[in-house]
Design an enzyme around this catalytic site. Structure first.
Site, PDB file in Angstrom:
ATOM      1  N   LYS A  15       0.813  -1.222   0.000  1.00  0.00           N
ATOM      2  CA  LYS A  15       0.000   0.000   0.000  1.00  0.00           C
ATOM      3  C   LYS A  15       0.844   1.268   0.000  1.00  0.00           C
ATOM      4  O   LYS A  15       0.420   2.290  -0.540  1.00  0.00           O
ATOM      5  CB  LYS A  15      -0.999  -0.001   1.152  1.00  0.00           C
ATOM      6  CG  LYS A  15      -0.416  -0.079   2.535  1.00  0.00           C
ATOM      7  CD  LYS A  15      -1.530  -0.190   3.568  1.00  0.00           C
ATOM      8  CE  LYS A  15      -0.953  -0.348   4.975  1.00  0.00           C
ATOM      9  NZ  LYS A  15      -0.212  -1.640   5.134  1.00  0.00           N
ATOM     10  N   ARG A  90      -6.197   2.877  11.604  1.00  0.00           N
ATOM     11  CA  ARG A  90      -5.939   1.460  11.827  1.00  0.00           C
ATOM     12  C   ARG A  90      -7.009   0.804  12.696  1.00  0.00           C
ATOM     13  O   ARG A  90      -7.092  -0.422  12.754  1.00  0.00           O
ATOM     14  CB  ARG A  90      -4.573   1.257  12.491  1.00  0.00           C
ATOM     15  CG  ARG A  90      -3.386   1.679  11.634  1.00  0.00           C
ATOM     16  CD  ARG A  90      -2.100   1.522  12.397  1.00  0.00           C
ATOM     17  NE  ARG A  90      -0.958   2.027  11.649  1.00  0.00           N
ATOM     18  CZ  ARG A  90      -0.210   1.308  10.828  1.00  0.00           C
ATOM     19  NH1 ARG A  90      -0.502   0.030  10.643  1.00  0.00           N
ATOM     20  NH2 ARG A  90       0.807   1.846  10.197  1.00  0.00           N
ATOM     21  N   ARG A 129      12.438 -11.184   1.833  1.00  0.00           N
ATOM     22  CA  ARG A 129      13.164  -9.926   1.649  1.00  0.00           C
ATOM     23  C   ARG A 129      14.547 -10.022   2.302  1.00  0.00           C
ATOM     24  O   ARG A 129      14.694 -10.554   3.397  1.00  0.00           O
ATOM     25  CB  ARG A 129      12.360  -8.788   2.272  1.00  0.00           C
ATOM     26  CG  ARG A 129      12.841  -7.400   1.961  1.00  0.00           C
ATOM     27  CD  ARG A 129      11.738  -6.376   2.197  1.00  0.00           C
ATOM     28  NE  ARG A 129      11.148  -6.480   3.525  1.00  0.00           N
ATOM     29  CZ  ARG A 129       9.995  -5.912   3.875  1.00  0.00           C
ATOM     30  NH1 ARG A 129       9.300  -5.237   2.983  1.00  0.00           N
ATOM     31  NH2 ARG A 129       9.523  -6.037   5.100  1.00  0.00           N
ATOM     32  N   ARG A 160      16.046  -9.190   8.050  1.00  0.00           N
ATOM     33  CA  ARG A 160      15.700  -8.449   9.257  1.00  0.00           C
ATOM     34  C   ARG A 160      14.903  -9.349  10.198  1.00  0.00           C
ATOM     35  O   ARG A 160      14.112 -10.194   9.747  1.00  0.00           O
ATOM     36  CB  ARG A 160      14.866  -7.215   8.909  1.00  0.00           C
ATOM     37  CG  ARG A 160      15.627  -6.147   8.140  1.00  0.00           C
ATOM     38  CD  ARG A 160      14.675  -5.059   7.689  1.00  0.00           C
ATOM     39  NE  ARG A 160      15.349  -3.960   7.012  1.00  0.00           N
ATOM     40  CZ  ARG A 160      14.794  -3.203   6.084  1.00  0.00           C
ATOM     41  NH1 ARG A 160      13.547  -3.423   5.708  1.00  0.00           N
ATOM     42  NH2 ARG A 160      15.471  -2.215   5.530  1.00  0.00           N
ATOM     43  N   ARG A 171       2.252 -10.398  12.770  1.00  0.00           N
ATOM     44  CA  ARG A 171       1.831  -9.066  12.312  1.00  0.00           C
ATOM     45  C   ARG A 171       0.508  -9.142  11.544  1.00  0.00           C
ATOM     46  O   ARG A 171      -0.363  -8.265  11.693  1.00  0.00           O
ATOM     47  CB  ARG A 171       2.908  -8.443  11.424  1.00  0.00           C
ATOM     48  CG  ARG A 171       4.160  -8.027  12.192  1.00  0.00           C
ATOM     49  CD  ARG A 171       5.322  -7.737  11.253  1.00  0.00           C
ATOM     50  NE  ARG A 171       5.036  -6.641  10.324  1.00  0.00           N
ATOM     51  CZ  ARG A 171       5.765  -6.375   9.250  1.00  0.00           C
ATOM     52  NH1 ARG A 171       6.819  -7.132   8.955  1.00  0.00           N
ATOM     53  NH2 ARG A 171       5.453  -5.368   8.465  1.00  0.00           N
TER      54      ARG A 171
END
Length: 220
Positions: A15, A90, A129, A160, A171
Site C-alpha cells: 500500500k 488502523r 526480503r 531483518r 503481524r
C-alpha cells in the site's frame, strides 16, 4: 484533478508503494502517519514535542496526537487539493476521529481502497526480503537466490528480524484483529469500500487501482 483517498491493506501488500503511485498520478500528497510523526519530530513543532515525549518513553503515540498531525496536514496548503491517506486509520476509534476531522472541514472522501492478497503470498513477500548490510540494497530471494551476496557491492545479505515468517504471521494476525473491522466500518459508510486485487506486479496492481478510480469517477 485532486482526490481524497484512504488506502488500506495488510503488511506486505504494497500500500505504501501504491499510495505513492496514486499520489503522483493525481498530484496530491501521500499522508503517511509514520512519515508525519518523523517530520514533526525533526521540525520540533509543538505537536512534534508532544510526540517526542511518547517516543522517548517508548510508548505509542496517542490517537489524539496523530489526529492533530493529520488536522495540520488538512489545514495546510499542500493537502488543500486532496490527499492519499496511507497507514491511518488502523482502528475504529481512529476512523471515528478522522471522520470528525473531515466533517469539521466539509471534506468528503472519494474512495476507501482495500488492497488484498492471500496470506501465504504476503508471508513470502516479506520473509523473502533481504537487505545488504553494507550498501542498504533491498532485494528478494526470488531475485538473487537464498545464499547470494549483494549484487551491487558483494557484501552479505541479511534478513531483518521482523521479516522472519513467524513474525510476519503475528503481524498479519494483529492486522486481522485490529484493522480488518475497519473494512466493515467503511463498507457501511456513505463512501463505501472498494477491494482491489493486490497480487501480481507493481504495475499490474497500479493499473487496477487507476482503473478502479476511473470507473468510480465515471459512475459519480
Amino acid at each position: 484533478m485532486g482526490v481524497r483517498l484512504i488506502i488500506m491493506g495488510p503488511p506486505g501488500v504494497g500500500k505504501g508503494t501504491q499510495g505513492e503511485f496514486l499520489a503522483e498520478r493525481f498530484g496530491v500528497p501521500r499522508l503517511s502517519t509514520g512519515d508525519m510523526i518523523r517530520a514533526a519530530l525533526h521540525a520540533g513543532t509543538p505537536l512534534g514535542e508532544r510526540v517526542r515525549v511518547y517516543y522517548e518513553a517508548g510508548e505509542l503515540v496517542p490517537d489524539e496526537v496523530v489526529l492533530g498531525l493529520i488536522a495540520e496536514a488538512f489545514d495546510g496548503s499542500e493537502a488543500s487539493g486532496g490527499f492519499v491517506l496511507d497507514g491511518f486509520p488502523r482502528t475504529i476509534p481512529q476512523a471515528d476521529g478522522l471522520g470528525e476531522l473531515l466533517a469539521d472541514r466539509d471534506i468528503e472522501l472519494d474512495a476507501v481502497l482495500s488492497l488484498e492478497a492471500p496470506e501465504e503470498e504476503l508471508v513470502d513477500r516479506i520473509s523473502g526480503r533481504r537487505v545488504c548490510g553494507s550498501c542498504g540494497l533491498v532485494t528478494h530471494v526470488r531475485a538473487v537466490g537464498e545464499d547470494a551476496a549483494c549484487p551491487d557491492c558483494g557484501a552479505a545479505l541479511v534478513q531483518r528480524s521482523d521479516d522472519r515468517a513467524e513474525t510476519v504471521r503475528n503481524r498479519l494476525a494483529v492486522y486481522r484483529a485490529q484493522t480488518e473491522p475497519l473494512l466493515a466500518y467503511y463498507a457501511r459508510s456513505a463512501t463505501g469500500l472498494t477491494a482491489v486485487d493486490g497480487t501480481g506486479t507493481l504495475e499490474a496492481v497500479r493499473d487496477r487501482l487507476f482503473e478502479t478510480l476511473r470507473v468510480a469517477e465515471m459512475a459519480g
